[in-house]
Write an enzyme that holds these catalytic residues in place. Sequence first.
Site, mmCIF file in Angstrom:
data_model
loop_
_atom_site.group_PDB
_atom_site.id
_atom_site.type_symbol
_atom_site.label_atom_id
_atom_site.label_comp_id
_atom_site.label_asym_id
_atom_site.label_seq_id
_atom_site.Cartn_x
_atom_site.Cartn_y
_atom_site.Cartn_z
ATOM 1 N N HIS A 166 0.866 -1.177 0.000
ATOM 2 C CA HIS A 166 0.000 0.000 0.000
ATOM 3 C C HIS A 166 0.904 1.229 0.000
ATOM 4 O O HIS A 166 1.561 1.525 1.000
ATOM 5 C CB HIS A 166 -0.917 -0.026 1.219
ATOM 6 C CG HIS A 166 -1.796 -1.228 1.269
ATOM 7 N ND1 HIS A 166 -2.162 -1.856 2.450
ATOM 8 C CD2 HIS A 166 -2.378 -1.953 0.267
ATOM 9 C CE1 HIS A 166 -2.940 -2.890 2.178
ATOM 10 N NE2 HIS A 166 -3.085 -2.965 0.856
ATOM 11 N N GLU A 169 1.526 3.933 2.716
ATOM 12 C CA GLU A 169 2.085 3.477 3.992
ATOM 13 C C GLU A 169 3.606 3.591 3.918
ATOM 14 O O GLU A 169 4.343 2.605 3.918
ATOM 15 C CB GLU A 169 1.603 2.057 4.281
ATOM 16 C CG GLU A 169 0.084 1.994 4.430
ATOM 17 C CD GLU A 169 -0.490 0.590 4.481
ATOM 18 O OE1 GLU A 169 0.288 -0.369 4.646
ATOM 19 O OE2 GLU A 169 -1.721 0.457 4.357
ATOM 20 N N GLU A 335 2.533 -3.825 11.439
ATOM 21 C CA GLU A 335 1.781 -2.579 11.276
ATOM 22 C C GLU A 335 2.357 -1.492 12.176
ATOM 23 O O GLU A 335 2.633 -1.731 13.354
ATOM 24 C CB GLU A 335 0.309 -2.794 11.628
ATOM 25 C CG GLU A 335 -0.421 -3.812 10.765
ATOM 26 C CD GLU A 335 -0.861 -3.251 9.422
ATOM 27 O OE1 GLU A 335 -0.646 -2.049 9.178
ATOM 28 O OE2 GLU A 335 -1.438 -4.027 8.627
#
Length: 375
Positions: A166, A169, A335
């Site tokens: 992504h 990010e 994350e």
Amino acid sequence: MTIKISSAFDSGNIKIHEIDGNTARLSINQDRESEFKQWFHFRVSETGGEEVVLVIQDLKDSAYPEGWPDYNACVSEDRDYWARAASSYDKAKGELTITYQSASDIFWCAYFAPYSMDRHHDLVAEAAASEGVTYRQLGETLEGQPMDCLEMGEGDKHVWLYARQHPGETQAEWWMEGALEMLTDPANPHGRMLRQKCRLHIVPNMNPDGSRMGHLRTNYAGTNLNREWENPTAEKSPEVLCVRNYMDETGVDFAMDVHADEAIPAVFIAGFEGIPSWTDELGDKYHAYRDNLARRTPDFQTELGYPISKPGTANPSMSTNQVAERFGCVSMTLEMPYKDNRDLPDAEQGWSPERCKLLAHDCLAVLAEMIDEIA
């Protein structure tokens, strides 16, 4: 004096609705061929050193509306050091108001500190020139950009690290910069151990097209690459296709897919619970890695994260699940936050590129210490 705003550059994204003196009303463009929108990156100039008010509207229909409360935008006057600007979110209006007074006549504003394609090429060039590193181009994107892979190590355990499926990010490629600094440092003991015991395959940017275009989540075709791992195609997801094909050649004994989360103010990992071939033995290795990382750095925690999939319900189109099932290995998604880290806040920078890079060192140190039992 009226400020000027531009996003006509690598990873730029903003739409101008109105500028009145030092106040501007703006909105975020959607990813091409997609409804995703959240990433912004633009330049503000001719400020006269006065306070600037930037209102980003129409955020109720952004990709992750819960990403805006308690979020402060990233700002920089030299494009090197990124601080945070005071920001407030009006949920009823769906508007983020950013207030900032620069010391100079120009500054940049972004959802997170950008990682440009120029910097990506510098990263690849420096790493490829390091002793013991092999460069491989795995394929091309739809826009003809190379899919870069850096390889090193003499061991028989195949470790895959890949990031930025992504593109918005950007934390993920800052993490990769820290990882490559550590792994190419001949004096770093954990890096040396990993190179001795492993063959490392590193893809610093899985989505070059989306990165350059200022997308949040998709590639040039509007495809979310992290939903393509079960059946990637040359037409929609050549980035995933070439990486997965090479994984099939090398095999995978450990994999980490590096991401960022808009809403959760913490660093956490998500695993592969719910895959058809889940075993407690494999799960114990994953949990041991998670717990050891939590003990090593206060920037990581295990309380906040995603719901755990029930047995047999894991989505096979997501890379962590597909890789774990396909190769019978420990696989995980890392994350990092856009907001500040709840457990260790930093009022000046929030979560930052510097912390992304340090986290990479800790992630790899834990892997080095566990490599014989986890892979």
